[in-house]
Design a protein around this motif. Sequence first.
Motif, PDB file in Angstrom:
ATOM      1  N   UNK A 265       0.821  -1.214   0.000  1.00 21.38           N
ATOM      2  CA  UNK A 265       0.000   0.000   0.000  1.00 21.38           C
ATOM      3  C   UNK A 265       0.853   1.261   0.000  1.00 21.38           C
ATOM      4  N   UNK A 266       2.071   1.171   0.535  1.00 18.02           N
ATOM      5  CA  UNK A 266       2.966   2.335   0.590  1.00 18.02           C
ATOM      6  C   UNK A 266       3.941   2.385  -0.572  1.00 18.02           C
ATOM      7  N   UNK A 267       3.923   1.403  -1.439  1.00 20.86           N
ATOM      8  CA  UNK A 267       4.928   1.338  -2.488  1.00 20.86           C
ATOM      9  C   UNK A 267       4.652   2.344  -3.603  1.00 20.86           C
ATOM     10  N   UNK A 268       5.577   2.444  -4.520  1.00 18.71           N
ATOM     11  CA  UNK A 268       5.537   3.326  -5.702  1.00 18.71           C
ATOM     12  C   UNK A 268       5.959   4.761  -5.370  1.00 18.71           C
ATOM     13  N   UNK A 269       6.428   5.003  -4.138  1.00 21.53           N
ATOM     14  CA  UNK A 269       6.918   6.345  -3.773  1.00 21.53           C
ATOM     15  C   UNK A 269       8.152   6.725  -4.606  1.00 21.53           C
ATOM     16  N   UNK A 270       8.879   5.710  -5.094  1.00 19.01           N
ATOM     17  CA  UNK A 270      10.116   5.961  -5.851  1.00 19.01           C
ATOM     18  C   UNK A 270       9.853   6.345  -7.300  1.00 19.01           C
ATOM     19  N   UNK A 271       8.582   6.331  -7.736  1.00 19.91           N
ATOM     20  CA  UNK A 271       8.280   6.588  -9.140  1.00 19.91           C
ATOM     21  C   UNK A 271       8.730   7.964  -9.604  1.00 19.91           C
ATOM     22  N   UNK A 272       8.774   8.918  -8.703  1.00 22.59           N
ATOM     23  CA  UNK A 272       9.188  10.263  -9.106  1.00 22.59           C
ATOM     24  C   UNK A 272      10.632  10.264  -9.600  1.00 22.59           C
ATOM     25  N   UNK A 273      11.447   9.334  -9.102  1.00 19.04           N
ATOM     26  CA  UNK A 273      12.845   9.307  -9.548  1.00 19.04           C
ATOM     27  C   UNK A 273      12.948   8.921 -11.022  1.00 19.04           C
ATOM     28  N   UNK A 274      11.961   8.182 -11.541  1.00 11.43           N
ATOM     29  CA  UNK A 274      11.998   7.806 -12.953  1.00 11.43           C
ATOM     30  C   UNK A 274      11.871   9.021 -13.855  1.00 11.43           C
ATOM     31  N   UNK A 275      11.220  10.069 -13.344  1.00 10.63           N
ATOM     32  CA  UNK A 275      10.978  11.285 -14.122  1.00 10.63           C
ATOM     33  C   UNK A 275      11.999  12.370 -13.808  1.00 10.63           C
ATOM     34  N   UNK A 276      13.107  12.000 -13.173  1.00  4.70           N
ATOM     35  CA  UNK A 276      14.046  12.996 -12.645  1.00  4.70           C
ATOM     36  C   UNK A 276      14.531  13.979 -13.692  1.00  4.70           C
ATOM     37  N   UNK A 358     -12.605   5.202  -6.671  1.00  7.30           N
ATOM     38  CA  UNK A 358     -12.508   5.445  -8.112  1.00  7.30           C
ATOM     39  C   UNK A 358     -11.532   6.586  -8.380  1.00  7.30           C
ATOM     40  N   UNK A 359     -11.677   7.663  -7.640  1.00  6.66           N
ATOM     41  CA  UNK A 359     -10.772   8.810  -7.787  1.00  6.66           C
ATOM     42  C   UNK A 359      -9.344   8.407  -7.434  1.00  6.66           C
ATOM     43  N   UNK A 360      -9.206   7.648  -6.337  1.00  9.06           N
ATOM     44  CA  UNK A 360      -7.886   7.266  -5.855  1.00  9.06           C
ATOM     45  C   UNK A 360      -7.164   6.373  -6.847  1.00  9.06           C
ATOM     46  N   UNK A 361      -7.844   5.350  -7.357  1.00 10.80           N
ATOM     47  CA  UNK A 361      -7.185   4.406  -8.266  1.00 10.80           C
ATOM     48  C   UNK A 361      -6.887   5.037  -9.621  1.00 10.80           C
ATOM     49  N   UNK A 362      -7.789   5.880 -10.120  1.00 12.69           N
ATOM     50  CA  UNK A 362      -7.562   6.536 -11.400  1.00 12.69           C
ATOM     51  C   UNK A 362      -6.334   7.441 -11.319  1.00 12.69           C
ATOM     52  N   UNK A 363      -6.252   8.224 -10.247  1.00 12.02           N
ATOM     53  CA  UNK A 363      -5.099   9.098 -10.068  1.00 12.02           C
ATOM     54  C   UNK A 363      -3.816   8.326  -9.835  1.00 12.02           C
ATOM     55  N   UNK A 364      -3.908   7.211  -9.094  1.00 16.42           N
ATOM     56  CA  UNK A 364      -2.735   6.378  -8.846  1.00 16.42           C
ATOM     57  C   UNK A 364      -2.174   5.847 -10.157  1.00 16.42           C
ATOM     58  N   UNK A 365      -3.040   5.342 -11.017  1.00 16.22           N
ATOM     59  CA  UNK A 365      -2.558   4.775 -12.279  1.00 16.22           C
ATOM     60  C   UNK A 365      -1.980   5.830 -13.207  1.00 16.22           C
ATOM     61  N   UNK A 366      -2.478   7.040 -13.128  1.00 14.39           N
ATOM     62  CA  UNK A 366      -1.875   8.091 -13.949  1.00 14.39           C
ATOM     63  C   UNK A 366      -0.409   8.279 -13.569  1.00 14.39           C
ATOM     64  N   UNK A 367      -0.124   8.308 -12.269  1.00 13.21           N
ATOM     65  CA  UNK A 367       1.257   8.453 -11.819  1.00 13.21           C
ATOM     66  C   UNK A 367       2.127   7.273 -12.206  1.00 13.21           C
ATOM     67  N   UNK A 368       1.572   6.058 -12.079  1.00 13.46           N
ATOM     68  CA  UNK A 368       2.327   4.861 -12.429  1.00 13.46           C
ATOM     69  C   UNK A 368       2.637   4.817 -13.925  1.00 13.46           C
ATOM     70  N   UNK A 369       1.649   5.172 -14.729  1.00 12.80           N
ATOM     71  CA  UNK A 369       1.821   5.144 -16.192  1.00 12.80           C
ATOM     72  C   UNK A 369       2.781   6.228 -16.642  1.00 12.80           C
ATOM     73  N   UNK A 370       2.614   7.439 -16.114  1.00 15.89           N
ATOM     74  CA  UNK A 370       3.486   8.559 -16.473  1.00 15.89           C
ATOM     75  C   UNK A 370       4.948   8.219 -16.199  1.00 15.89           C
ATOM     76  N   UNK A 371       5.237   7.711 -15.006  1.00 13.93           N
ATOM     77  CA  UNK A 371       6.624   7.540 -14.577  1.00 13.93           C
ATOM     78  C   UNK A 371       7.262   6.249 -15.077  1.00 13.93           C
ATOM     79  N   UNK A 372       6.492   5.157 -15.106  1.00 18.42           N
ATOM     80  CA  UNK A 372       7.076   3.863 -15.441  1.00 18.42           C
ATOM     81  C   UNK A 372       7.734   3.825 -16.802  1.00 18.42           C
TER      82      UNK A 372
END
Length: 519
Positions: A265-276, A358-372
């Motif tokens: 539940x706390x994971x994916x915090x490191x995704x911002x580093x992919x967009x450094x 719905x709001x939470x998961x949609x926003x979460x996936x945007x961040x995952x897709x953008x950065x991954x």
Amino acid sequence: MAEGLQVNSTARSPSTGELVKGLGLFDSTMIVAGSMIGSGIFIVSSDIAHQVQSPGLLILVWIASGVMTIIAALSYGELAAAMPYAGGQYVYLRESLGQIWGFLYGWTMLLVIQTATIAAVAIAFAKFTALIFPWFSASAWIGKSGTFGPWQFWFGALGPYHVGLNRQNLLAIVSIVLLTWVNTRGLRLGKIVQNIFTVTKTGSLAVLVLLGFWFSTAAARSANFASFWRHAGWSVMHPYPPDSPTRMIGTLTLVGVAMVGSLFAMDAWNNVTFTAAEVKNPHRNLPLSLAMGTGLVVLLYVLANFAYLRVLPLAGDPHGTTALARGIQFAADQRVATAALQVIFGPIGAILMALAILISTFGCNNGLILSGARIYYAMAKDGVFFRSVGSINRRHVPAVALVLQCVWASLLCLSGTYSQLLDFLIFAVVIFYILTLTGLFALRWRRPDMPRPYRAIGYPVLPALYLVMAVFLEIQLLRYKPQYTWPGLIIVLLGLPVYAVWRLLSKPAAISQSAGGGA
């Protein structure tokens, strides 16, 4: 590796003119928080409570996970500030331990970690949509290829997998395609979507916390706080697994094996580093966004669990007819947050919680897709992935990498494997966190003169503490949850022959290019 960060590819340089620096401190913090907050905080406390059977240990599991997350984020801040390049953690592993470790990370991210998470979050989005619009049912098959498995292995069973297209995974795929399209339109549109949804869902989670504290129930307060630390002594032995015990384990071990859900539940915090490479003033904003984003989310998560404990009893009856009767342990479909709002608002609470998720998961996936996608882009620039994946479209985003990620995540939605893949994730994820923190020590020793605009707070004590906690966790998972650990380890190791073949095939191309360049 070279003594300095010699630029051999645009993935290594933040100033190539391809990727655009469009993320400020607020944007970066929203990527951290938004990628962390998905559906896990609203669900996994049920399984954790069922394992630990103690209010105090439930909170301890979340606090321990939060401590690990924040220590890792503070440590990554040093690496991110020193190497603000596209790919983030992939680059840190490549520079500190060697290219093969970076490749194994990128391989695992594409094959399982990032894409299976995207698939699972999209399915969660579709499942909660079905609560409001039942037409999106998982049982409404459009085309079913069949059921495969289960297959028995030494570590446990894999499957069964129900492969095919139904209305629910169709909606999940549509959401992935939509967010991928949004992010191919440029970084600015992607970050606007991220900021709006992250602010909204962070506010929703804060409201949930306030409601839980304000509308507490006498039954929950009496059941949970009169004996808050029951079954929590260090010398207490606990039957495990709880439903069909086969052994007795200590409290520390119990907390470790119960942390799988909270760490996920706390994971994916490191995704911002992919967009450094796209972060403005990265030497300052990357460490700050990592610290602020993880700190905010960990605080909200711990408070949310206190809120659950003030509304619902921890223990309950699996056959109970009300949310209070079932408690946190046996919340319907493990939807703890939904059960809490049903107690507070009645039946409408389920709809309100579904909308929030719905709001939470949609926003979460945007961040995952953008950065991954930036990981695969960086790998391609290094010559260890398809060259086309390292291309940038006219809107200065890695569109081919985004599409590749979209296709594989969508296939995982169809395959029916994403749910079990998630069980394998945390073991593999923590392996790479251990390696990256080890790389932090390696770089301090091998390259003491490397420019470090920010130095990890508490070094070397805090990073060492993380390594001790993480290694202990991995050992306990190997001992007590082999069905979740061996598959994840095997997926990582499968990258070794793939890397060897890729390097072998890339040598003739490199020789040909060298000959052509000298002609």
